[in-house]
Write an enzyme that holds these catalytic residues in place. Structure first.
Site, PDB file in Angstrom:
ATOM      1  N   GLY A 147       0.422  -0.913   0.254  1.00 29.34           N
ATOM      2  CA  GLY A 147       0.022  -0.346   0.128  1.00 29.34           C
ATOM      3  C   GLY A 147       0.532   1.600  -0.108  1.00 29.34           C
ATOM      4  N   GLU A 176       1.519   1.557  -3.057  1.00 31.59           N
ATOM      5  CA  GLU A 176       0.727   2.304  -4.266  1.00 31.59           C
ATOM      6  C   GLU A 176      -0.161   3.470  -3.969  1.00 31.59           C
ATOM      7  OE1 GLU A 176      -1.438  -1.254  -2.580  1.00 31.59           O
ATOM      8  OE2 GLU A 176      -2.133  -1.805  -3.931  1.00 31.59           O
ATOM      9  N   GLU A 229       2.802  -7.938  -2.144  1.00 32.87           N
ATOM     10  CA  GLU A 229       0.751  -8.437  -1.317  1.00 32.87           C
ATOM     11  C   GLU A 229       1.443 -10.265  -1.376  1.00 32.87           C
ATOM     12  OE1 GLU A 229       1.926  -6.170  -2.894  1.00 32.87           O
ATOM     13  OE2 GLU A 229      -0.077  -4.972  -1.498  1.00 32.87           O
TER      14      GLU A 229
HETATM   15  N1  CAA Z   1       1.955  -3.651   8.830  1.00 34.53           N
HETATM   16  C1  CAA Z   1       1.787  -3.809  10.009  1.00 34.53           C
HETATM   17  N2  CAA Z   1       2.738  -3.511  10.865  1.00 34.53           N
HETATM   18  C2  CAA Z   1       4.660  -3.223  10.052  1.00 34.53           C
HETATM   19  C3  CAA Z   1       4.244  -3.592   8.647  1.00 34.53           C
HETATM   20  C4  CAA Z   1       2.674  -3.179   7.898  1.00 34.53           C
HETATM   21  N3  CAA Z   1       2.863  -3.109   6.510  1.00 34.53           N
HETATM   22  N4  CAA Z   1       5.584  -3.201   8.412  1.00 34.53           N
HETATM   23  C5  CAA Z   1       6.053  -3.670   9.833  1.00 34.53           C
HETATM   24  N5  CAA Z   1       5.571  -3.201  10.609  1.00 34.53           N
HETATM   25  C6  CAA Z   1       5.500  -2.789  11.704  1.00 34.53           C
HETATM   26  C7  CAA Z   1       6.656  -4.508  12.103  1.00 34.53           C
HETATM   27  O1  CAA Z   1       5.156  -5.606  13.061  1.00 34.53           O
HETATM   28  C8  CAA Z   1       7.441  -4.259  13.142  1.00 34.53           C
HETATM   29  O2  CAA Z   1       6.565  -4.079  14.978  1.00 34.53           O
HETATM   30  P1  CAA Z   1       6.791  -4.713  15.870  1.00 34.53           P
HETATM   31  O3  CAA Z   1       8.553  -3.919  16.022  1.00 34.53           O
HETATM   32  O4  CAA Z   1       6.192  -4.447  16.824  1.00 34.53           O
HETATM   33  O5  CAA Z   1       7.685  -6.193  15.657  1.00 34.53           O
HETATM   34  C9  CAA Z   1       7.945  -2.730  12.727  1.00 34.53           C
HETATM   35  O6  CAA Z   1       6.544  -2.164  11.960  1.00 34.53           O
HETATM   36  C10 CAA Z   1       9.677  -2.527  12.507  1.00 34.53           C
HETATM   37  O7  CAA Z   1       9.252  -3.533  11.287  1.00 34.53           O
HETATM   38  P2  CAA Z   1      10.341  -5.106  11.282  1.00 34.53           P
HETATM   39  O8  CAA Z   1      11.008  -5.249  12.838  1.00 34.53           O
HETATM   40  O9  CAA Z   1       9.404  -5.919  10.193  1.00 34.53           O
HETATM   41  O10 CAA Z   1      11.777  -4.057  10.051  1.00 34.53           O
HETATM   42  P3  CAA Z   1      12.789  -5.133   8.985  1.00 34.53           P
HETATM   43  O11 CAA Z   1      14.017  -3.545   9.143  1.00 34.53           O
HETATM   44  O12 CAA Z   1      12.982  -6.020   9.602  1.00 34.53           O
HETATM   45  O13 CAA Z   1      12.438  -5.034   7.807  1.00 34.53           O
HETATM   46  C11 CAA Z   1      10.569  -4.674   6.211  1.00 34.53           C
HETATM   47  C12 CAA Z   1      11.575  -4.061   7.221  1.00 34.53           C
HETATM   48  C13 CAA Z   1      10.905  -5.432   5.209  1.00 34.53           C
HETATM   49  C14 CAA Z   1       9.422  -3.668   5.444  1.00 34.53           C
HETATM   50  C15 CAA Z   1       9.247  -4.912   7.020  1.00 34.53           C
HETATM   51  O14 CAA Z   1       8.929  -4.502   7.646  1.00 34.53           O
HETATM   52  C16 CAA Z   1       8.086  -5.579   6.258  1.00 34.53           C
HETATM   53  O15 CAA Z   1       8.564  -6.972   5.183  1.00 34.53           O
HETATM   54  N6  CAA Z   1       7.351  -5.003   6.496  1.00 34.53           N
HETATM   55  C17 CAA Z   1       6.070  -5.114   5.535  1.00 34.53           C
HETATM   56  C18 CAA Z   1       5.786  -5.251   3.955  1.00 34.53           C
HETATM   57  C19 CAA Z   1       4.842  -5.683   3.533  1.00 34.53           C
HETATM   58  O16 CAA Z   1       4.106  -6.317   2.927  1.00 34.53           O
HETATM   59  N7  CAA Z   1       4.001  -5.206   2.713  1.00 34.53           N
HETATM   60  C20 CAA Z   1       2.950  -5.174   2.049  1.00 34.53           C
HETATM   61  C21 CAA Z   1       0.734  -5.420   3.194  1.00 34.53           C
HETATM   62  S1  CAA Z   1       0.000  -5.807   2.785  1.00 34.53           S
HETATM   63  C22 CAA Z   1      -0.909  -4.569   1.471  1.00 34.53           C
HETATM   64  O17 CAA Z   1       0.036  -3.379   1.674  1.00 34.53           O
HETATM   65  C23 CAA Z   1      -2.180  -5.059   0.438  1.00 34.53           C
HETATM   66  C24 CAA Z   1      -3.323  -3.686   0.204  1.00 34.53           C
HETATM   67  O18 CAA Z   1      -2.265  -3.607  -0.767  1.00 34.53           O
HETATM   68  C25 CAA Z   1      -4.130  -3.006   0.284  1.00 34.53           C
END
Ligand code: CAA
Length: 259
Positions: A112, A115, A135
């Site tokens: 997102g 996006e 995703e």
């Molecule tokens: N939603 C909720 N929380 C999130 C998040 C997300 N998309 N991305 C990161 N966070 C949170 C983590 O859970 C973490 O929280 P805690 O400390 O409470 O555990 C905090 O942010 C820091 O993140 P990381 O510890 O994971 O940090 P990192 O440096 O190890 O990794 C990252 C960074 C690669 C960005 C990783 O956080 C990641 O992969 N995030 C998710 C990315 C993702 O999959 N985005 C797509 C979401 S789905 C979507 O967007 C659907 C749509 O199109 C409508």
């Protein structure tokens, strides 16, 4: 305006909006989306605002996506509603805004988050930014317009590769494939966006809005040529058209009123 998850302020006719959930890497939860919808509507109707710069708090992330924790228990109907509401109130609302939006991508722009950047009219990325639509790693697909806007921006082949592999790309690669307009060092990110908006600010506001509208009609297969013809005609009815032509004839700088 006071928000819980956004910082917003208007300075010299630019509205600066910063998504401010640094601990969650600025992930878009429901409240943040509602606040974004509100600030987008404000930008659209406020004459003082001539353009918007959208960024994220901190050095790590622009926006790391939709808030995954919030929708982990959703069913199909709820998922569809989430996507529809988000698209209508935020993503399409940015794209259809009469004010130009620039995304200043200061770090991860994932799911997102990418996006959101793609819904903006122009994207500037800092050289440490990483962009992707991951995703499918969650068993989902992009739901906030990502399949459509990525394809429009980079073409079918690159879009399918990025979405199906879920690979993140660097800012440099994003610039090469047309996903971002410029890549700059992090310290220059906002000033680059301001440089662009400061130029746009000197142009006729109604003409700027009309041009964006016609371009968006084209990419959305929504009668682009007809939109252009009608908008071109309306421009002749504006005070700014008269001012622009007078300024040209009188060899002076135009002073547009936006009417
Ligand atoms: N939603 C909720 N929380 C999130 C998040 C997300 N998309 N991305 C990161 N966070 C949170 C983590 O859970 C973490 O929280 P805690 O400390 O409470 O555990 C905090 O942010 C820091 O993140 P990381 O510890 O994971 O940090 P990192 O440096 O190890 O990794 C990252 C960074 C690669 C960005 C990783 O956080 C990641 O992969 N995030 C998710 C990315 C993702 O999959 N985005 C797509 C979401 S789905 C979507 O967007 C659907 C749509 O199109 C409508």
């Amino acid at each position: 305006m006071a928000y819980q998850n956004l910082i917003s302020e208007v300075k010299e006719n630019i509205l600066y909006v910063t998504i401010n959930r640094e601990k969650a890497l600025n992930a878009l939860n429901k409240d943040t989306l509602a606040e974004l919808a509100d600030v987008i509507a404000y930008a659209g109707k406020t004459e003082e605002v001539r353009g918007v710069i959208l960024t994220g708090t901190g050095e790590k992330a622009f926006v790391a996506g939709a808030d995954i924790k919030e929708f982990s228990e959703y069913n199909g109907k709820q998922g569809e509603e989430l996507a529809k509401r988000g698209q209508d109130e935020v993503f399409n609302a940015i794209e259809n805004s009469p004010k130009p939006f620039i995304a200043a991508v200061n770090g991860f722009a994932l799911g997102g988050g990418l996006e959101l950047a793609m819904a903006c009219h122009i994207r500037i990325a800092s050289d440490n930014a990483k962009l992707g639509l991951p995703e499918v790693t969650l068993g989902l697909i992009p739901g906030y317009g990502g399949t459509q806007r990525l394809t429009q921006l980079v073409g079918k082949g690159k879009a399918i590769e990025m979405i199906t592999t879920a690979n993140m790309i660097t800012a440099a690669e994003a610039e090469k494939i047309g996903l971002v307009n410029h890549v700059v060092p992090p310290t220059d990110l906002i000033s680059k966006a301001e440089e662009i908006l400061n130029l746009v600010k000197q142009r006729a506001p109604l003409a700027v809005s009309a041009a964006i509208k016609a371009i968006i009609a084209s990419v959305n297969n929504d009668n682009g040529y007809t939109t252009e013809i009608e908008a071109f005609g309306r421009c002749f009815e504006t005070a700014d058209f008269k001012e622009g032509v007078s300024a040209f004839v009188e060899k002076r700088k135009a002073n547009f009123s936006g009417h």
